[in-house]
Motif scaffolding. Structure first.
Motif, PDB file in Angstrom:
ATOM      1  N   MET A 213       0.830  -1.210   0.000  1.00  0.00           N
ATOM      2  CA  MET A 213       0.000   0.000   0.000  1.00  0.00           C
ATOM      3  C   MET A 213       0.861   1.256   0.000  1.00  0.00           C
ATOM      4  N   LYS A 214       1.875   1.271   0.829  1.00  0.00           N
ATOM      5  CA  LYS A 214       2.734   2.457   0.912  1.00  0.00           C
ATOM      6  C   LYS A 214       3.434   2.726  -0.413  1.00  0.00           C
ATOM      7  N   SER A 215       3.887   1.663  -1.078  1.00  0.00           N
ATOM      8  CA  SER A 215       4.581   1.851  -2.356  1.00  0.00           C
ATOM      9  C   SER A 215       3.632   2.371  -3.436  1.00  0.00           C
ATOM     10  N   VAL A 216       2.378   1.894  -3.429  1.00  0.00           N
ATOM     11  CA  VAL A 216       1.395   2.365  -4.413  1.00  0.00           C
ATOM     12  C   VAL A 216       1.138   3.860  -4.251  1.00  0.00           C
ATOM     13  N   LEU A 217       0.916   4.288  -3.013  1.00  0.00           N
ATOM     14  CA  LEU A 217       0.607   5.696  -2.767  1.00  0.00           C
ATOM     15  C   LEU A 217       1.830   6.587  -2.921  1.00  0.00           C
ATOM     16  N   ALA A 218       3.006   6.076  -2.592  1.00  0.00           N
ATOM     17  CA  ALA A 218       4.227   6.862  -2.768  1.00  0.00           C
ATOM     18  C   ALA A 218       4.463   7.146  -4.249  1.00  0.00           C
ATOM     19  N   GLY A 219       4.261   6.132  -5.094  1.00  0.00           N
ATOM     20  CA  GLY A 219       4.435   6.331  -6.527  1.00  0.00           C
ATOM     21  C   GLY A 219       3.420   7.298  -7.097  1.00  0.00           C
TER      22      GLY A 219
END
Length: 322
Positions: A213-219
């Motif tokens: 989840m964090k990687s999706v929103l960071a991107g």
């Protein structure tokens, strides 16, 4: 000899030791022998000794754990691939010897049993979910049996299809296409509904909020910020999630790469699913639609046209010994 061993045992409850295949064992399964596996790795210019060292260390840890646990109770060793079909007793103590992923993939098949995460190589693996080492087991397991060890409760997610099939997720649940094609579906959350085309939906628990989840929103945030003035569509605000508590009775969802068109919208791309609420997704895909959890793509539910998935907080919870 068996009578002496039985007399030494501190419990007749079953102790389940969950193990995994090493990278070397997976190579041998593919190339048949150690020699052929070595040739393949070294032919590509990689260091085979790291595979061998990791394998030897892990096997030594399994043997040491087995020796310790046999003195404490009835021991059963189960390889990771057999865990989905394992029937766990109500009072079994389960020990996962491996990386964080092994803890996650074991927990979702438990129902109230305490789970101990053991790090076989603290020099190699960080082990957020692995607070213990093999040398801790002789003193740790008796404390768990007497309920003298603290336990962290872990909220899980559940996807339920309208055909009765269900799937649990400890970190996250993915709803979308099996391959690199667009997923087509309608999404309904908190009174809003729209038709979407995207790369799929991630639904995350508190434990998984700092993972996929964090990687999706960071991107998404990194892409959107410099484009705000020039992009022809209104861009939604993509907040970075705080690290949620593992026992938080809510989930978070994000739509991956939503595509705006005449027939698909991009307004409902991120949100929270509170306890006793749900996210509803209806598939519009004639084929290749899937739902899987915790990164295990091989263990999936088909999610094709006519199926509706309801994703919410699971009643079942995980219990990780600390």
């Amino acid at each position: 000899m068996q009578m002496n061993r039985a007399a030494e045992r501190q419990t007749e409850n079953k102790i389940i030791l969950v193990t995994r295949k090493t990278r070397l064992e997976e190579l041998i399964a593919k190339y048949n022998t150690v020699g052929q596996a070595r040739f393949y790795i070294e032919h590509l210019g990689a260091d085979f000794s790291s595979y061998q060292a990791e394998h030897d260390n892990y096997q030594a840890c399994v043997k040491a754990a087995e020796t310790s646990l046999l003195r404490l109770g009835r021991l059963q060793i189960v390889e990771r691939g057999f865990v989905p079909n394992m029937i766990f007793g109500e009072h079994d103590i389960v020990i996962a010897l491996g990386q964080d992923g092994l803890v996650v993939n074991t927990m979702k098949y438990l129902d109230g049993q305490r789970l101990i995460g053991v790090n076989p190589d603290a020099q190699r693996w960080d082990g957020v979910l692995l607070p213990f080492e093999v040398k801790d087991l002789p003193s740790l397991v008796p404390e768990v049996l007497c309920q003298r060890r603290p336990v962290r409760e872990v909220t899980m997610a559940m996807a339920r299809l309208n055909n009765g099939q269900t799937m649990l997720g400890v970190n996250d649940i993915f709803i979308g296409p099996k391959s690199h094609i667009s997923a087509h579906y309608t999404i309904h959350s908190d009174g809003q509904q729209e038709r979407q085309s995207s790369s799929g939906i991630i639904v995350s628990t508190g434990l998984g909020s700092t993972g996929w989840m964090k990687s999706v929103l960071a991107g998404a945030s990194a892409i959107c910020q410099p484009l705000e003035d020039d992009f022809p569509y209104e861009l939604p605000l993509i907040p970075m999630p705080a690290s949620s508590s593992w026992d938080a009775r809510e989930l978070q969802f994000a739509v991956r790469e939503p595509f705006p068109s005449k027939t698909s919208s991009t307004n409902l791309v991120h949100g929270r699913i509170r306890d006793h609420a749900s996210l509803q997704v209806t598939s519009l895909m004639p084929e290749h639609g899937v739902i899987f959890s915790d990164g295990i793509e091989a263990d999936y539910l088909e999610f094709n046209a006519g199926l509706t998935a309801e994703i919410g907080v699971a009643e079942r919870r995980g219990y990780l010994v600390m």
